[in-house]
Design an enzyme around this catalytic site. Structure first.
Site, PDB file in Angstrom:
ATOM      1  N   HIS A 165       5.491   5.873  -3.005  1.00  0.00           N
ATOM      2  CA  HIS A 165       6.893   6.375  -3.546  1.00  0.00           C
ATOM      3  C   HIS A 165       6.720   7.839  -3.924  1.00  0.00           C
ATOM      4  O   HIS A 165       7.401   8.710  -3.480  1.00  0.00           O
ATOM      5  CB  HIS A 165       7.482   5.543  -4.625  1.00  0.00           C
TER       6      HIS A 165
ATOM      7  N   CYS B  21       0.870  -1.272  -0.091  1.00  0.00           N
ATOM      8  CA  CYS B  21      -0.024   0.106   0.091  1.00  0.00           C
ATOM      9  C   CYS B  21       0.941   1.209  -0.147  1.00  0.00           C
ATOM     10  O   CYS B  21       2.128   1.083   0.043  1.00  0.00           O
ATOM     11  CB  CYS B  21      -0.983  -0.018   1.126  1.00  0.00           C
TER      12      CYS B  21
ATOM     13  N   ALA C 191       3.098   1.513   2.903  1.00  0.00           N
ATOM     14  CA  ALA C 191       4.428   0.736   2.664  1.00  0.00           C
ATOM     15  C   ALA C 191       5.444   1.512   1.621  1.00  0.00           C
ATOM     16  O   ALA C 191       6.667   1.399   2.106  1.00  0.00           O
ATOM     17  CB  ALA C 191       4.189  -0.500   1.875  1.00  0.00           C
TER      18      ALA C 191
ATOM     19  N   ARG D  41      12.617  -4.925   6.232  1.00  0.00           N
ATOM     20  CA  ARG D  41      13.145  -4.497   4.768  1.00  0.00           C
ATOM     21  C   ARG D  41      14.729  -4.648   4.914  1.00  0.00           C
ATOM     22  O   ARG D  41      15.402  -4.433   3.613  1.00  0.00           O
ATOM     23  CB  ARG D  41      12.586  -3.311   4.445  1.00  0.00           C
TER      24      ARG D  41
END
Ligand code: ICE
Length: 476
Positions: free
Chosen positions: A195, A62, A65, A96
């Site tokens: 992003h 999503c 994230a 991550r």
């Protein structure tokens, strides 16, 4: 149409048969078979970056994230608040593997999980006051933190909290940037919009705000390397060895100061185009900084990239690049000699995020392995266009594939290795198919640069040639 293309097409047609008519029509647009013409032209007809089909399993993430997990999270000297209920922060905590130097709690906070832990009353009465209190607490507990980012989870946007006002107030009160990020998970169709939103907040709150004490002709920034398992470090040493000075890492092992001085870079080097092309183009438009993409997976691509990077500079750098390439060549040849006979001809299927499904192909091919099908969770049209030239006649390309799609193909294509994420990993183990996690590198890495390739080659060999696969017979 070549036989290979025909065979692949027949396979996709068979796969789609399982779906009801409407879904079949929809999913059909998310497949493409590479053929000579499209490989040459890069012409892509695949549908991408649109909503996943309700009712089928997607492996996408999503917007939260994409912002908190991917872009902002690795900035090590800031506190990133998971603003909302505790789950989003908890389940994305430390998964991550974006490594960072520094002392935990002093100048590195990447291993921490800090959340406003929304309760019912915060949803009903609003969470702004709680957020203010949290910012003050953060400043008191971690006085050396260089900034705070507020990473919004879904409810924050739904109840209409004014995190921008809180950000402004707290920036003034605490004397450090407090940056509100509207990355509520429901925005967009995947982590990709996260992003973009994160890039925009860097642009609005940090870009161009700091000065570089001393500028040099060889100053570059690494953009879009998140230092997974030390990737950015394995890349940086090569750039330094050819005589460049890395002034910023976005955002693996990066700091807010590095984000703020990047407008002083002479050339921006983009590794992950998908997640940071926005900033590269913004820095170009606003400050005239050129940028180029590079690929540090596998010796062939690394060598190509080093030469292309050096070509932007003078002869000194170009000579250095040749010297560095020659220095590592022997070592790389030895690795290939050792592992290639064990991996030659092995069939690989990939499904990874928005970049690596094309970037890692060269590394597999250096080892004689063959990518029979590949694709992305959330790539856009330009990513698919950049992918086609890496493929061969008949390679299957898919977008946002369902769990069924990839299971069907892995079986029919009789693959030797699946490269995907943690959500897929154990399914494939249970199917008796060797698997590598291509997001976190499992517990391994780095995979970038010459040092990374040594680890990559060993990992692929260990996964595929482990004797465990001969001992395993499914009981059904
Ligand atoms: Fe870029 Mo997992 Fe990184 Fe890429 Fe991106 Fe994500 Fe990582 Fe994957 C990422 S930034 S977290 S290289 S969101 S491995 S696109 S999906 S392929």
């Amino acid at each position: 149409m070549s036989t290979k293309v025909e065979e692949s097409q027949a396979l996709i047609d068979e796969l789609l048969e399982v779906y009801p008519e409407k879904t079949k029509k929809f999913r059909k647009k998310h497949f493409q078979i590479a053929d000579e013409e499209t490989i040459e032209s890069g012409k892509c007809s695949i549908k991408s970056n649109i909503k996943s089909r309700p009712g089928v399993m997607t492996i996408r993430g999503c917007a939260y994230a994409g912002s908190k997990g991917v872009v902002w999270g690795p900035i090590k000297d800031m506190i990133h608040i998971s603003h909302g209920p505790v789950g989003c922060g908890q389940y994305s905590w430390g998964t991550r593997r974006n490594y960072a130097n520094g002392k935990l709690g002093i100048n590195n906070f990447t291993a921490m999980q800090i959340t406003s832990d929304f309760q019912e009353r915060d949803i009903v009465f609003g969470g702004d006051k709680k957020l203010e209190a949290l910012c003050r607490e953060v400043k008191e507990m971690f006085p050396l933190a260089k900034g705070i980012s507020i990473q919004s989870e879904c409810p924050v946007g739904l109840i209409g909290d004014d995190i921008e006002a809180v950000g402004k107030k707290m920036t003034n009160e605490l004397g450090i940037p407090v940056i509100p990020v509207r990355c509520e998970g429901f925005r967009g169709v995947s982590q990709s919009l996260g992003h973009h939103i994160a890039n925009d907040t860097i642009r609005d709150h940090v870009m161009g705000t700091r000065e570089l004490a001393e500028s040099g002709p060889y100053d570059v920034a690494i953009i879009g390397d998140y230092n997974i398992g030390g990737d950015a470090w394995a890349s940086r040493i090569l750039l330094e060895e050819i005589g460049l000075r890395v002034i910023a890492q976005w955002s693996g092992d990066g700091s807010i100061n590095e984000l703020g001085i990047t407008h002083k870079s002479k050339l921006n080097l983009i590794h992950c185009y998908r997640s940071m092309n926005y900033m590269a183009t913004t820095l170009e438009e606003k400050y005239g900084i050129p940028w180029m993409e590079y690929n540090f997976f596998g010796p062939t691509k690394t060598i190509e990239s080093l030469r292309a990077i050096a070509a932007h500079f003078d002869e000194t750098i170009q000579e250095n690049a040749e010297r560095v390439i020659a220095k590592y060549q022997l070592e790389m040849d030895e690795i290939i000699q050792k592992y290639r006979p064990r991996l030659e001809g092995k069939k690989v299927m990939l499904i990874i995020g928005g970049l690596r499904a094309r970037h890692t192909i060269g590394a597999y091919e250096d080892l004689g392995m063959k990518i029979v099908a590949t694709g992305y969770e959330f790539a856009h049209k330009d990513d698919y266009e950049k992918t086609l030239s890496e493929l061969h006649d008949g390679t299957i390309l898919y977008d946002d594939p369902t769990a069924y799609d990839i299971e069907f193909l892995s079986d029919k294509l009789d693959i030797d290795l699946m490269g995907a994420g943690v959500k897929e990993k154990y399914v494939y183990h249970k199917l008796g198919i060797p698997f590598r996690q291509m997001h976190s590198w499992d517990y391994s890495g780095p995979y970038h640069g010459f040092d990374g390739f040594k680890v990559f080659a060993k990992d692929m060999d260990t996964a595929i040639n482990s004797p465990v696969w001969d001992l395993l017979a499914a009981p059904y």
